[in-house]
Design a protein around this motif. Structure first.
Motif, PDB file in Angstrom:
ATOM      1  N   UNK A 161     -17.064 -15.607  10.043  1.00 56.60           N
ATOM      2  CA  UNK A 161     -16.213 -15.595   8.821  1.00 56.60           C
ATOM      3  C   UNK A 161     -15.115 -14.882   9.028  1.00 56.60           C
ATOM      4  N   UNK A 162     -13.965 -15.955   8.383  1.00 48.02           N
ATOM      5  CA  UNK A 162     -12.468 -15.698   8.683  1.00 48.02           C
ATOM      6  C   UNK A 162     -11.746 -15.250   7.407  1.00 48.02           C
ATOM      7  N   UNK A 163     -12.607 -15.042   6.443  1.00 41.84           N
ATOM      8  CA  UNK A 163     -12.092 -14.517   5.166  1.00 41.84           C
ATOM      9  C   UNK A 163     -11.329 -13.226   5.458  1.00 41.84           C
ATOM     10  N   UNK A 164     -10.118 -12.962   4.970  1.00 40.10           N
ATOM     11  CA  UNK A 164      -9.157 -11.841   5.274  1.00 40.10           C
ATOM     12  C   UNK A 164     -10.179 -10.593   4.584  1.00 40.10           C
ATOM     13  N   UNK A 165     -10.490 -10.977   3.425  1.00 42.32           N
ATOM     14  CA  UNK A 165     -11.097  -9.700   2.439  1.00 42.32           C
ATOM     15  C   UNK A 165     -12.405  -9.154   3.253  1.00 42.32           C
ATOM     16  N   UNK A 166     -13.148  -9.968   4.217  1.00 37.55           N
ATOM     17  CA  UNK A 166     -14.502  -9.669   4.955  1.00 37.55           C
ATOM     18  C   UNK A 166     -13.973  -8.781   6.335  1.00 37.55           C
ATOM     19  N   UNK A 167     -12.855  -8.667   6.572  1.00 36.03           N
ATOM     20  CA  UNK A 167     -12.526  -7.799   7.891  1.00 36.03           C
ATOM     21  C   UNK A 167     -11.556  -7.135   7.730  1.00 36.03           C
ATOM     22  N   UNK A 168     -10.542  -7.060   6.634  1.00 36.78           N
ATOM     23  CA  UNK A 168      -9.533  -6.133   6.465  1.00 36.78           C
ATOM     24  C   UNK A 168      -9.669  -4.879   6.677  1.00 36.78           C
ATOM     25  N   UNK A 169     -10.782  -4.317   5.950  1.00 35.71           N
ATOM     26  CA  UNK A 169     -10.900  -2.547   6.333  1.00 35.71           C
ATOM     27  C   UNK A 169     -11.345  -2.389   7.620  1.00 35.71           C
ATOM     28  N   UNK A 170     -11.917  -3.255   8.210  1.00 37.20           N
ATOM     29  CA  UNK A 170     -12.563  -3.073   9.787  1.00 37.20           C
ATOM     30  C   UNK A 170     -11.096  -2.889  10.357  1.00 37.20           C
ATOM     31  N   UNK A 171     -10.140  -3.737  10.326  1.00 38.06           N
ATOM     32  CA  UNK A 171      -8.983  -3.940  11.134  1.00 38.06           C
ATOM     33  C   UNK A 171      -8.243  -2.775  10.761  1.00 38.06           C
ATOM     34  N   UNK A 172      -7.904  -2.337   9.498  1.00 39.20           N
ATOM     35  CA  UNK A 172      -7.018  -1.467   8.892  1.00 39.20           C
ATOM     36  C   UNK A 172      -7.736   0.113   9.484  1.00 39.20           C
ATOM     37  N   UNK A 173      -8.785   0.196   9.693  1.00 42.41           N
ATOM     38  CA  UNK A 173      -9.282   1.365   9.994  1.00 42.41           C
ATOM     39  C   UNK A 173      -8.838   1.864  11.402  1.00 42.41           C
ATOM     40  N   UNK A 174      -8.377   0.973  12.240  1.00 38.92           N
ATOM     41  CA  UNK A 174      -7.812   1.253  13.613  1.00 38.92           C
ATOM     42  C   UNK A 174      -6.380   0.967  13.685  1.00 38.92           C
ATOM     43  N   UNK A 175      -5.747   0.926  12.560  1.00 37.60           N
ATOM     44  CA  UNK A 175      -4.200   0.820  12.460  1.00 37.60           C
ATOM     45  C   UNK A 175      -3.562   1.704  11.909  1.00 37.60           C
ATOM     46  N   UNK A 176      -2.135   2.156  12.157  1.00 36.50           N
ATOM     47  CA  UNK A 176      -1.489   3.186  11.520  1.00 36.50           C
ATOM     48  C   UNK A 176      -1.110   2.621  10.183  1.00 36.50           C
ATOM     49  N   UNK A 177      -0.512   3.387   9.436  1.00 38.40           N
ATOM     50  CA  UNK A 177      -0.024   2.869   8.099  1.00 38.40           C
ATOM     51  C   UNK A 177       1.193   1.991   8.140  1.00 38.40           C
ATOM     52  N   UNK A 178       1.847   2.086   9.184  1.00 38.44           N
ATOM     53  CA  UNK A 178       2.960   1.037   9.360  1.00 38.44           C
ATOM     54  C   UNK A 178       2.489  -0.359   9.729  1.00 38.44           C
ATOM     55  N   UNK A 179       1.492  -0.039  10.856  1.00 43.30           N
ATOM     56  CA  UNK A 179       1.066  -1.515  11.237  1.00 43.30           C
ATOM     57  C   UNK A 179       0.077  -2.074  10.261  1.00 43.30           C
TER      58      UNK A 179
END
Length: 548
Positions: A475-493
């Motif tokens: 599944x490449x839909x950004x909405x599907x994995x957005x929260x997972x990616x951002x949980x490991x990033x800083x606010x700036x990232x």
């Protein structure tokens, strides 16, 4: 760091697109030269850049800031002038813009090694092409036409790299081993090739050549095996057998809303290495065994002959001895059968062949830091696997033996990994003749107790998984994995990622499906705005704008 990587990827993409357009404008498009390709060719590649050109807005692409700055500004002044002339009037180059150029590699002799690479393309005006060649290749020595009407061009006085051309065709010939081949004789054989000696007499090639593809690559494993045998480079029959089982062709097509890449298997491959694949995929009811929620980010399903698969792994491993221990695979199975006091055939038939693996995301779990002994949170992948058992008794004996050896623990009908201080992250359970492995204990227990997991929601996924013996889906839909990616990033990232949200949201899925005849990879776009090639160019241009 992340921005520099994105900029680098974007720049590479722009350069690649620019290079394709450059080649399109200077060399390629339409007439088929297959009739001139020798039957014993090992490799053939054709690109229909005229067809691809019709799928994109070529004028817009070549006038874009990305193309002008990243491609044109990095050229030498002479190259830039030549490029401008070609773009303003391609016909001035003397090239035939209605020919499909073809690259090929063959062994010129049946008695010794004489590998030759050829490249054929169309000529519309030999005088204009002569002037064009003089302008772009300052090191070329061009001789006047011979009695057959062919000009000859050498480069850096290298007789092993020659270009012949007349008012219809251009033919590059390269003597790959520098054996002083009579390339004029090779040229005459190619341009005057009888149809029964051309590659069109090869049924697999002819069938593929009849299709409409943006790009086609053909590989003759059987002919390569013959070359190896003639050249005495390898006398290993198994190696030659392996080469013959390679895919004999690949195609690339830019469709309206997807990019399709196909690999085609030869008949020898279908009856040998790929015979491990069974007909069809999993059943509709078995779709509920893939993932608890039914919408994983990634999953794969298989329907294979398990025993045949082990045989193939063992045979292939023999090629790499002594670097692989896989060659004694069946000895290890013999030892395991003796240790557990069960028939070897029970182990070989432990799985029926239907199985799946899914990845649903990441969750945070508590763990003990081994250095500070304090409690910390760590990410745990949410993974689920399923397999249809052929011999449940053998599977149970193996799992029980692992409990006895202290590798697993068994509680409440569930096997779990043995850990020291932390909670287990791998759980195994059986329900009827189904074996489940999960990182989610609650989901596994619910399944074993009779609660159904959800079936796949996407129609394409469901249909393909039940029809094809091998299927991978992401599944490449950004909405599907957005929260997972951002949980490991800083606010700036996270803010930097958001800049590319439109680009990331342009892709829906990636899938690979296959059977004994062909394998296809599809990159599905989110919407049908334009042809996929045009859309990719637009996305590269947007990435360039965002990073410049």
């Amino acid at each position: 760091m992340k921005k520099s990587i994105i900029i680098a990827i974007s720049a590479i993409g722009v350069v690649a697109i620019g290079a394709v357009i450059y080649v399109y404008l200077t060399f390629f498009n339409g007439t088929d030269f297959s009739k001139n390709i020798p039957k014993n060719s090992v490799f053939v590649m054709k690109v229909d850049l005229m067809g691809m050109g019709k799928k994109i807005n070529l004028k817009e692409a070549t006038e874009s800031k990305a193309f002008r700055k990243e491609i044109m500004e990095n050229m030498k002044s002479s190259q830039k002038d030549m490029m401008e002339k070609v773009m303003s009037n391609p016909l001035k180059s003397g090239l035939q813009l209605a020919s499909k150029p073809t690259l090929f590699l063959f062994n010129n002799s049946k008695t010794e090694s004489e590998p030759v690479m050829g490249f054929m393309f169309g000529i519309s005006d030999k005088k204009n092409f002569n002037l064009f060649l003089e302008e772009i290749a300052k090191d070329a020595t061009i001789k006047e036409p011979d009695q057959d009407g062919y000009y000859k061009a050498n480069f850096n006085k290298n007789e092993g790299f020659v270009l012949y051309f007349n008012d219809k065709i251009g033919l590059f010939l390269i003597d790959l081993d520098n054996k002083d081949l009579a390339l004029k004789r090779v040229r005459d054989e190619i341009v005057g090739l009888d149809k029964d000696k051309s590659i069109l007499s090869n049924e697999e090639y002819s069938s593929l050549n009849g299709q409409s593809n943006d790009m086609m690559v053909y590989f003759n494993g059987k002919e390569l095996a013959n070359v190896l045998d003639l050249n005495k480079n390898n006398s290993n029959d198994q190696m030659k057998k392996t080469i013959e089982a390679y895919p004999y062709a690949m195609t690339l097509n830019f469709n309206e809303d997807a990019i399709s890449i196909k690999s085609y298997m030869s008949k020898s491959a279908s009856t040998d290495a790929l015979s491990m694949l069974k007909e069809g995929g999993i059943t509709e009811s078995e779709l509920k065994n893939i993932d608890p929620k039914g919408n994983p980010l990634f999953f794969m399903t298989m329907n294979i002959d398990f025993k045949k698969t082990l045989e193939i792994i063992s045979e292939q491993s023999k090629l790499y001895q002594p670097y692989s221990s896989g060659a004694d695979l069946f000895n290890q199975i013999d030892n395991l059968a003796a240790e557990l006091n069960i028939p070897k055939e029970d182990i070989l038939n432990i799985f029926k062949g239907k199985m799946s693996l899914s990845f649903s995301g990441v969750k945070q779990v508590s763990a003990i830091d081994p250095y500070t002994l304090s409690t910390i949170n760590k990410p745990l992948p949410i993974v689920n696997a399923w397999a249809k058992l052929g011999n449940k008794e053998a599977a149970t004996k193996i799992l029980d033996a692992m409990v006895t050896s202290n590798s697993l623990i068994f509680e409440d009908g569930v096997y779990a990994e043995k850990t020291y201080g932390n909670s287990p992250s791998v759980f195994i359970g059986m329900k009827g003749d189904d074996l489940f492995i999960s990182s989610d204990k609650d989901a596994l227990i619910n399944k074993i107790k009779g609660a159904d997991w959800n079936a796949l929601k996407d129609d394409f996924s469901k249909t393909t998984a039940t029809k094809q013996p091998v299927f991978l889906y992401g599944d490449l839909r950004y909405s599907s994995y957005e929260s997972m990616i951002k949980s490991n990033l800083s606010e700036t990232e996270s803010g930097s990622i958001d800049k590319f949200k439109n680009i990331l949201s342009s892709f829906k899925s990636i899938s690979v499906s296959g059977n004994n005849k062909e394998v296809e990879m599809i990159i599905q776009l989110s919407e049908k705005k334009t042809n996929s090639l045009q859309r990719i160019i637009e996305l590269f241009q947007e990435a360039y704008r965002l990073t410049s």
